[in-house]
Design a protein around this motif. Structure first.
Motif, short mmCIF file in Angstrom:
data_model
loop_
_atom_site.label_atom_id
_atom_site.label_comp_id
_atom_site.label_asym_id
_atom_site.label_seq_id
_atom_site.Cartn_x
_atom_site.Cartn_y
_atom_site.Cartn_z
N TRP A 1 11.73 6.94 -0.40
CA TRP A 1 12.26 6.64 0.92
C TRP A 1 11.14 6.40 1.93
CZ3 TRP A 1 16.99 5.41 2.48
CH2 TRP A 1 18.07 5.70 1.63
N LYS A 2 9.96 6.93 1.66
CA LYS A 2 8.84 6.76 2.61
C LYS A 2 8.43 5.30 2.71
CE LYS A 2 7.00 11.43 2.03
NZ LYS A 2 5.83 12.24 1.60
N GLN A 3 8.22 4.64 1.57
CA GLN A 3 7.82 3.23 1.62
C GLN A 3 8.93 2.36 2.21
OE1 GLN A 3 9.24 0.73 -0.46
NE2 GLN A 3 10.64 2.09 -1.54
N TYR A 4 10.19 2.74 1.96
CA TYR A 4 11.33 2.02 2.53
C TYR A 4 11.33 2.12 4.05
CZ TYR A 4 16.30 0.88 3.36
OH TYR A 4 17.47 0.33 3.81
N MET A 5 11.09 3.33 4.57
CA MET A 5 11.10 3.55 6.01
C MET A 5 9.89 2.90 6.67
SD MET A 5 13.91 4.96 6.58
CE MET A 5 13.60 5.16 8.34
N VAL A 6 8.77 2.81 5.96
CA VAL A 6 7.58 2.14 6.52
C VAL A 6 7.89 0.68 6.79
CG1 VAL A 6 5.27 1.31 5.94
CG2 VAL A 6 5.83 3.71 5.60
N ALA A 7 8.47 -0.01 5.79
CA ALA A 7 8.79 -1.43 5.95
C ALA A 7 9.85 -1.63 7.02
CB ALA A 7 9.27 -2.01 4.62
N LEU A 8 10.89 -0.79 7.04
CA LEU A 8 11.95 -0.91 8.04
C LEU A 8 11.41 -0.66 9.44
CD1 LEU A 8 14.93 -1.27 8.76
CD2 LEU A 8 15.27 1.16 8.26
N SER A 9 10.54 0.33 9.58
CA SER A 9 9.98 0.66 10.89
C SER A 9 9.12 -0.48 11.43
CB SER A 9 9.15 1.95 10.80
OG SER A 9 9.93 3.03 10.37
N VAL B 1 0.85 -1.20 0.00
CA VAL B 1 0.00 0.00 0.00
C VAL B 1 0.88 1.25 0.00
CG1 VAL B 1 -1.68 1.32 1.32
CG2 VAL B 1 -1.94 -1.16 1.12
N ALA B 2 1.96 1.24 0.80
CA ALA B 2 2.87 2.38 0.85
C ALA B 2 3.57 2.60 -0.49
CB ALA B 2 3.91 2.17 1.96
N MET B 3 3.92 1.51 -1.18
CA MET B 3 4.52 1.63 -2.50
C MET B 3 3.55 2.25 -3.49
SD MET B 3 6.75 -1.86 -2.97
CE MET B 3 7.29 -1.36 -4.57
N LEU C 1 11.14 -5.90 -0.48
CA LEU C 1 10.95 -5.65 0.93
C LEU C 1 9.93 -6.59 1.57
CD1 LEU C 1 10.94 -1.74 1.02
CD2 LEU C 1 12.77 -3.27 1.65
N TRP C 2 9.11 -7.23 0.76
CA TRP C 2 8.05 -8.08 1.34
C TRP C 2 8.44 -9.55 1.40
CZ3 TRP C 2 7.38 -5.23 -3.19
CH2 TRP C 2 7.57 -5.95 -4.36
N SER C 3 9.61 -9.91 0.90
CA SER C 3 9.97 -11.32 0.80
C SER C 3 10.76 -11.83 1.98
CB SER C 3 10.75 -11.56 -0.49
OG SER C 3 11.95 -10.79 -0.46
N THR C 4 10.57 -11.28 3.19
CA THR C 4 11.28 -11.75 4.37
C THR C 4 10.39 -12.69 5.15
OG1 THR C 4 10.53 -9.77 5.56
CG2 THR C 4 12.69 -9.70 4.55
#
Length: 343
Positions: free
Chosen positions: A248-256, A238-240, A340-343
């Motif tokens: 960087w926003k979608q990256y930081m959402v997943a990392l957070s 959804v963030a993507m 980012l979703w494949s973990t």
């Protein structure tokens, strides 16, 4: 058809008796996929297909070996447990093949079709993990849900059990005769008073059979952490869609989400089981994947990694054969595998 069934049964019997030989063949199949990459046209699809099939072969052989090990057990499996197991098998199969499905969807339907397939896969995986967490004895969802068997440990265990079967049986009979006696009329075996453990080690609790033990209640805080981790792929997608793939926003959402989920677990580490602690350690290590994910990779990691490979290629003559093809193929690997979703 009967011949095919007979061949399949013969193969299953052979795999159950020779897990070490099967492991060598599986390793060879995986190395073939690495050799194909970048050497033929459409190598990305072909190599991923070979790699997927090799993983599926390992998974299938693991189920055969596991079935052979549990052949002598007569435990009764409830319908609910069967459903959860089948769902775990489905999710594990999907996890091994999802990259190949995504690549194929992009080739067949373009980028829009690829993202639709990705959304459907992640929605199904999240729903399946929620169901397993609620209706099975699992207190944390591993990735993949059914881990690969340790063939080496199984081989050692089988060898040790074969060598010491006779002696252990004799020791067991002797110990039973020394600490128990049998009632003449009913035939029931009773433990002698001198066979009881020392007083300081007695707990006087009712013995509960493991097969009859109910699902333990997962602490609420740990349950919230796991729900958050399972929801991460959907939140990230959804963030993507809102901020863009290289934002960087979608990256930081997943990392957070990853960091907060780990923080919740570590905050209540005293409530965690051994399986939860092992999986949490794996998730902590997987945080390193964010170094090779866009946009961090594009801004920082890519240039530094290329400089290292160039230095190795110029400084070590033999390493040039490996370093140059690796440098050329890393962008393809990065764009294909490090989602980012494949973990």
């Amino acid at each position: 058809m009967d011949k095919l069934k007979d061949m399949l049964k013969a193969y299953e019997a052979w795999v159950g008796k020779n897990p070490d030989v099967v492991g060598d063949f599986e390793t060879t199949a995986k190395w073939v996929s690495y050799f194909i990459a970048g050497r033929i046209s459409s190598s990305n699809v072909v190599s991923e297909l070979v790699y997927t099939l090799s993983n599926m072969l390992v998974f299938y052989n693991d189920r055969i070996i596991e079935k052979a090990r549990n052949a002598e057990k007569n435990s009764v499996i409830q319908l609910q447990s069967k459903l959860c197991y089948r769902l775990k098998v489905t999710l594990t199969t999907l996890e091994y093949s999802e990259v190949f499905i995504e690549i194929s969807a992009r080739r067949l339907f373009g980028q829009s079709g690829k993202w639709l397939v990705i959304a459907l896969i992640q929605a199904f995986k999240a729903a399946g993990r929620f169901f397993i967490l609620k209706h099975s004895t699992s207190d944390i969802i591993t990735s993949p849900p059914i881990a690969a068997l340790n063939r080496r440990a199984i081989g050692k265990q089988r060898k040790n059990s074969a060598d010491g079967a006779a002696s252990s049986t004799n020791d067991l009979l002797q110990s039973q005769h020394s600490i128990t006696f049998q009632l003449k009329r009913s035939g029931r075996v009773i433990r002698k008073v001198e066979g009881a453990p020392p007083l300081q080690y007695r707990d006087f609790k009712l013995h509960i059979d493991n097969n009859e033990a109910a699902k333990t209640q997962i602490p609420r805080k740990l349950l919230q952490a796991e729900y958050l981790y399972i929801s991460k792929p959907l939140i990230h997608l959804v963030a993507m869609g809102l901020f863009g793939r290289r934002s960087w926003k979608q990256y930081m959402v997943a990392l957070s989400i990853d960091l907060y989920s780990i923080h919740l677990y570590r905050q209540h580490r005293d409530l965690m089981s051994k399986q939860q602690k092992l999986e949490l350690s794996r998730r902590c290590i997987n945080i390193m994947y964010f170094l090779v994910r866009s946009p961090f990779y594009d801004s920082f990691t890519k240039s530094r990694l290329e400089r290292i490979l160039d230095f190795v290629a110029t400084s070590v003559p033999i390493a040039k054969v490996v370093a140059k093809p690796l440098k050329d193929y890393i962008p393809t690997w990065q764009s294909t595998y490090f989602y980012l979703w494949s973990t």
